[in-house]
Design a protein around this motif. Structure first.
Motif, PDB file in Angstrom:
ATOM      1  N   THR A 224       0.809  -1.214   0.000  1.00 31.76           N
ATOM      2  CA  THR A 224       0.000   0.000   0.000  1.00 31.76           C
ATOM      3  C   THR A 224       0.851   1.277   0.000  1.00 31.76           C
ATOM      4  O   THR A 224       0.303   2.385   0.080  1.00 31.76           O
ATOM      5  CB  THR A 224      -1.003   0.017   1.181  1.00 31.76           C
ATOM      6  OG1 THR A 224      -0.272  -0.132   2.404  1.00 31.76           O
ATOM      7  CG2 THR A 224      -2.016  -1.105   1.083  1.00 31.76           C
ATOM      8  N   GLY A 225       2.146   1.153  -0.105  1.00 34.58           N
ATOM      9  CA  GLY A 225       3.031   2.312  -0.328  1.00 34.58           C
ATOM     10  C   GLY A 225       2.867   3.445   0.658  1.00 34.58           C
ATOM     11  O   GLY A 225       2.988   3.252   1.857  1.00 34.58           O
ATOM     12  N   GLN A 226       2.598   4.642   0.137  1.00 34.59           N
ATOM     13  CA  GLN A 226       2.500   5.818   1.012  1.00 34.59           C
ATOM     14  C   GLN A 226       1.324   5.719   1.999  1.00 34.59           C
ATOM     15  O   GLN A 226       1.381   6.282   3.081  1.00 34.59           O
ATOM     16  CB  GLN A 226       2.371   7.102   0.188  1.00 34.59           C
ATOM     17  CG  GLN A 226       3.707   7.592  -0.346  1.00 34.59           C
ATOM     18  CD  GLN A 226       4.743   7.761   0.750  1.00 34.59           C
ATOM     19  OE1 GLN A 226       4.582   8.556   1.665  1.00 34.59           O
ATOM     20  NE2 GLN A 226       5.816   6.999   0.687  1.00 34.59           N
ATOM     21  N   ASP A 227       0.264   4.988   1.614  1.00 35.55           N
ATOM     22  CA  ASP A 227      -0.853   4.801   2.546  1.00 35.55           C
ATOM     23  C   ASP A 227      -0.370   4.066   3.784  1.00 35.55           C
ATOM     24  O   ASP A 227      -0.818   4.325   4.899  1.00 35.55           O
ATOM     25  CB  ASP A 227      -1.967   3.952   1.898  1.00 35.55           C
ATOM     26  CG  ASP A 227      -2.889   4.821   1.075  1.00 35.55           C
ATOM     27  OD1 ASP A 227      -2.803   6.059   1.222  1.00 35.55           O
ATOM     28  OD2 ASP A 227      -3.677   4.260   0.291  1.00 35.55           O
ATOM     29  N   ALA A 228       0.535   3.121   3.579  1.00 36.87           N
ATOM     30  CA  ALA A 228       1.088   2.353   4.696  1.00 36.87           C
ATOM     31  C   ALA A 228       1.768   3.306   5.674  1.00 36.87           C
ATOM     32  O   ALA A 228       1.616   3.186   6.888  1.00 36.87           O
ATOM     33  CB  ALA A 228       2.098   1.324   4.180  1.00 36.87           C
ATOM     34  N   VAL A 229       2.481   4.270   5.118  1.00 38.40           N
ATOM     35  CA  VAL A 229       3.212   5.218   5.958  1.00 38.40           C
ATOM     36  C   VAL A 229       2.233   6.111   6.728  1.00 38.40           C
ATOM     37  O   VAL A 229       2.400   6.350   7.923  1.00 38.40           O
ATOM     38  CB  VAL A 229       4.177   6.065   5.082  1.00 38.40           C
ATOM     39  CG1 VAL A 229       4.897   7.093   5.921  1.00 38.40           C
ATOM     40  CG2 VAL A 229       5.167   5.160   4.374  1.00 38.40           C
ATOM     41  N   ASN A 230       1.179   6.565   6.045  1.00 37.03           N
ATOM     42  CA  ASN A 230       0.194   7.424   6.716  1.00 37.03           C
ATOM     43  C   ASN A 230      -0.551   6.664   7.811  1.00 37.03           C
ATOM     44  O   ASN A 230      -0.811   7.202   8.888  1.00 37.03           O
ATOM     45  CB  ASN A 230      -0.808   7.978   5.687  1.00 37.03           C
ATOM     46  CG  ASN A 230      -0.114   8.907   4.716  1.00 37.03           C
ATOM     47  OD1 ASN A 230       0.898   9.527   5.049  1.00 37.03           O
ATOM     48  ND2 ASN A 230      -0.628   8.994   3.492  1.00 37.03           N
ATOM     49  N   THR A 231      -0.882   5.397   7.535  1.00 30.23           N
ATOM     50  CA  THR A 231      -1.576   4.594   8.545  1.00 30.23           C
ATOM     51  C   THR A 231      -0.665   4.382   9.750  1.00 30.23           C
ATOM     52  O   THR A 231      -1.097   4.473  10.897  1.00 30.23           O
ATOM     53  CB  THR A 231      -1.977   3.217   7.948  1.00 30.23           C
ATOM     54  OG1 THR A 231      -2.555   3.430   6.667  1.00 30.23           O
ATOM     55  CG2 THR A 231      -2.972   2.499   8.825  1.00 30.23           C
ATOM     56  N   ALA A 232       0.598   4.113   9.477  1.00 27.57           N
ATOM     57  CA  ALA A 232       1.570   3.914  10.559  1.00 27.57           C
ATOM     58  C   ALA A 232       1.616   5.149  11.458  1.00 27.57           C
ATOM     59  O   ALA A 232       1.626   5.044  12.686  1.00 27.57           O
ATOM     60  CB  ALA A 232       2.954   3.630   9.981  1.00 27.57           C
ATOM     61  N   LYS A 233       1.604   6.307  10.822  1.00 30.86           N
ATOM     62  CA  LYS A 233       1.660   7.566  11.576  1.00 30.86           C
ATOM     63  C   LYS A 233       0.457   7.680  12.514  1.00 30.86           C
ATOM     64  O   LYS A 233       0.607   7.998  13.695  1.00 30.86           O
ATOM     65  CB  LYS A 233       1.621   8.731  10.579  1.00 30.86           C
ATOM     66  CG  LYS A 233       2.786   9.672  10.688  1.00 30.86           C
ATOM     67  CD  LYS A 233       2.831  10.530   9.484  1.00 30.86           C
ATOM     68  CE  LYS A 233       2.848  11.992   9.816  1.00 30.86           C
ATOM     69  NZ  LYS A 233       2.937  12.794   8.576  1.00 30.86           N
ATOM     70  N   ALA A 234      -0.728   7.391  11.971  1.00 28.81           N
ATOM     71  CA  ALA A 234      -1.959   7.524  12.765  1.00 28.81           C
ATOM     72  C   ALA A 234      -1.967   6.541  13.941  1.00 28.81           C
ATOM     73  O   ALA A 234      -2.297   6.914  15.070  1.00 28.81           O
ATOM     74  CB  ALA A 234      -3.173   7.298  11.870  1.00 28.81           C
ATOM     75  N   PHE A 235      -1.575   5.302  13.702  1.00 27.84           N
ATOM     76  CA  PHE A 235      -1.551   4.310  14.792  1.00 27.84           C
ATOM     77  C   PHE A 235      -0.478   4.667  15.822  1.00 27.84           C
ATOM     78  O   PHE A 235      -0.682   4.516  17.020  1.00 27.84           O
ATOM     79  CB  PHE A 235      -1.306   2.900  14.238  1.00 27.84           C
ATOM     80  CG  PHE A 235      -2.562   2.181  13.830  1.00 27.84           C
ATOM     81  CD1 PHE A 235      -3.214   1.322  14.716  1.00 27.84           C
ATOM     82  CD2 PHE A 235      -3.117   2.363  12.580  1.00 27.84           C
ATOM     83  CE1 PHE A 235      -4.383   0.663  14.346  1.00 27.84           C
ATOM     84  CE2 PHE A 235      -4.282   1.703  12.197  1.00 27.84           C
ATOM     85  CZ  PHE A 235      -4.924   0.850  13.084  1.00 27.84           C
ATOM     86  N   ASN A 236       0.641   5.156  15.349  1.00 29.91           N
ATOM     87  CA  ASN A 236       1.724   5.475  16.276  1.00 29.91           C
ATOM     88  C   ASN A 236       1.342   6.630  17.201  1.00 29.91           C
ATOM     89  O   ASN A 236       1.690   6.632  18.378  1.00 29.91           O
ATOM     90  CB  ASN A 236       2.996   5.807  15.500  1.00 29.91           C
ATOM     91  CG  ASN A 236       4.215   5.811  16.394  1.00 29.91           C
ATOM     92  OD1 ASN A 236       4.373   4.932  17.239  1.00 29.91           O
ATOM     93  ND2 ASN A 236       5.058   6.811  16.239  1.00 29.91           N
TER      94      ASN A 236
END
Ligand code: GDP
Length: 295
Positions: A224-236
């Motif tokens: 999922t590329g950049q979405d993966a990074v954005n989701t990671a940010k939100a969960f973190n």
């Protein structure tokens, strides 16, 4: 895995390979190509830019213009930088506590349930642990069934309670059950949704606060590329998790998630999933991954 990126980096380096003498312009052009390859692989633009700026500084500082084999030196610098970008050293999972409590988070479809099974199997076969899997998805009965199927496959007991609708209570009961029955690792598989929503975040944050896990892992689909990074940010932001699990690295991923996540959330990638089978789990080694990317 990363075929495209590997090809492009190889092409970018090609200009310098075999050259006896090169100019600063050659180096700058090569690094520009590398930056383009990284951005094409879905690496965040800012990270790609910083990456090449640092690589250039190092290359000139280490005398890439005067060395006999500039291509080799630049390849080494790029490899070291890639390794650093993905976290540098290997970070293991925290198995302190008896039982060690491991909380799994992530969106639905990320591979959370599959990975919970893989991790239980890994702890059982590689770390001589007696793990208990806990089904905490109170919305999807199918998710509970799925975890039971996984548990049966690997010979690991699954704790569930279809009548209880509070994930905090389910987790607490599971931990008490683990203590009474000699389980020394508890893996809690939580509910995921297709997109981030407040209710899911509150629910998992509540479980996190109540069970105080020794290890909180965030599972994300690497495709999922950049979405993966954005989701990671939100969960973190909500969980301050300890590590990332990148799944589906066997698929046609461009590599952006693997390369961006560490610098965006400043948490290490700890495991990768490389297939649907229970054995398809690997500890994440940044240096090995850098080698793979460079071909
Ligand atoms: P969850 O909703 O997050 O619990 O996701 P699941 O564990 O149900 O996984 C979603 C789909 O991805 C399933 O079809 C899994 O078999 C598949 N899957 C999970 N991990 C991997 C992996 O590492 N590689 C591949 N190719 N498929 C995976």
């Amino acid at each position: 895995m990363f075929d495209n990126l590997t090809d492009k980096l190889d092409k970018a380096m090609h200009v310098l390979k075999g050259h006896g003498s090169i100019t600063e312009v050659n180096v700058a052009d090569t690094l520009k190509e590398i930056r383009r390859a990284l951005v094409d692989a879905d690496v965040n633009y800012k990270i790609a830019k910083e990456f090449t700026a640092t690589a250039k500084q190092k290359a000139l500082g280490q005398g890439v213009l005067t060395t006999l084999k500039p291509g080799q030196l630049l390849t080494k610098i790029v490899k070291d930088e890639l390794t650093e970008l993905m976290g540098g050293s290997v970070e293991g999972i925290n198995l302190s506590g008896n039982p060690s409590i491991i909380l799994m988070s992530g969106l639905q479809g990320s591979g959370k349930t599959t990975f919970s099974g893989k991790l239980a199997n890994f702890l059982k076969t590689k770390k001589s642990k007696k793990p208990l899997l806990v089904a905490c998805d109170i919305y999807r009965p199918a998710a509970i069934d799925q975890l039971h199927v996984v548990g049966e496959q690997i010979g690991v007991e699954v704790f569930s309670n279809r009548d209880e609708k509070d994930p905090v209570k389910i987790s607490q009961a599971a931990i008490a059950y683990a203590k009474q029955n000699g389980f020394n690792a508890v893996i809690i598989d939580t509910a995921g949704r297709l997109a981030i929503d407040e209710q899911m975040m509150t629910e998992i944050a509540d479980v996190h606060a109540a069970v105080k896990p020794h290890e909180t892992l965030f599972v994300v689909d690497s495709m999922t590329g950049q979405d993966a990074v954005n989701t990671a940010k939100a969960f973190n932001e909500r969980l301050n998790f300890d590590g990332v699990v990148l799944t589906k690295l066997d698929g046609d991923t461009r590599g952006g998630a693997a390369l961006s996540i560490k610098s965006v959330v400043d948490k290490p990638i700890k495991f990768i999933g490389t297939g649907e089978k229970m054995e398809a789990i690997d500890v994440f080694y940044p240096e090995r991954m850098a080698d793979r990317i460079l071909g």
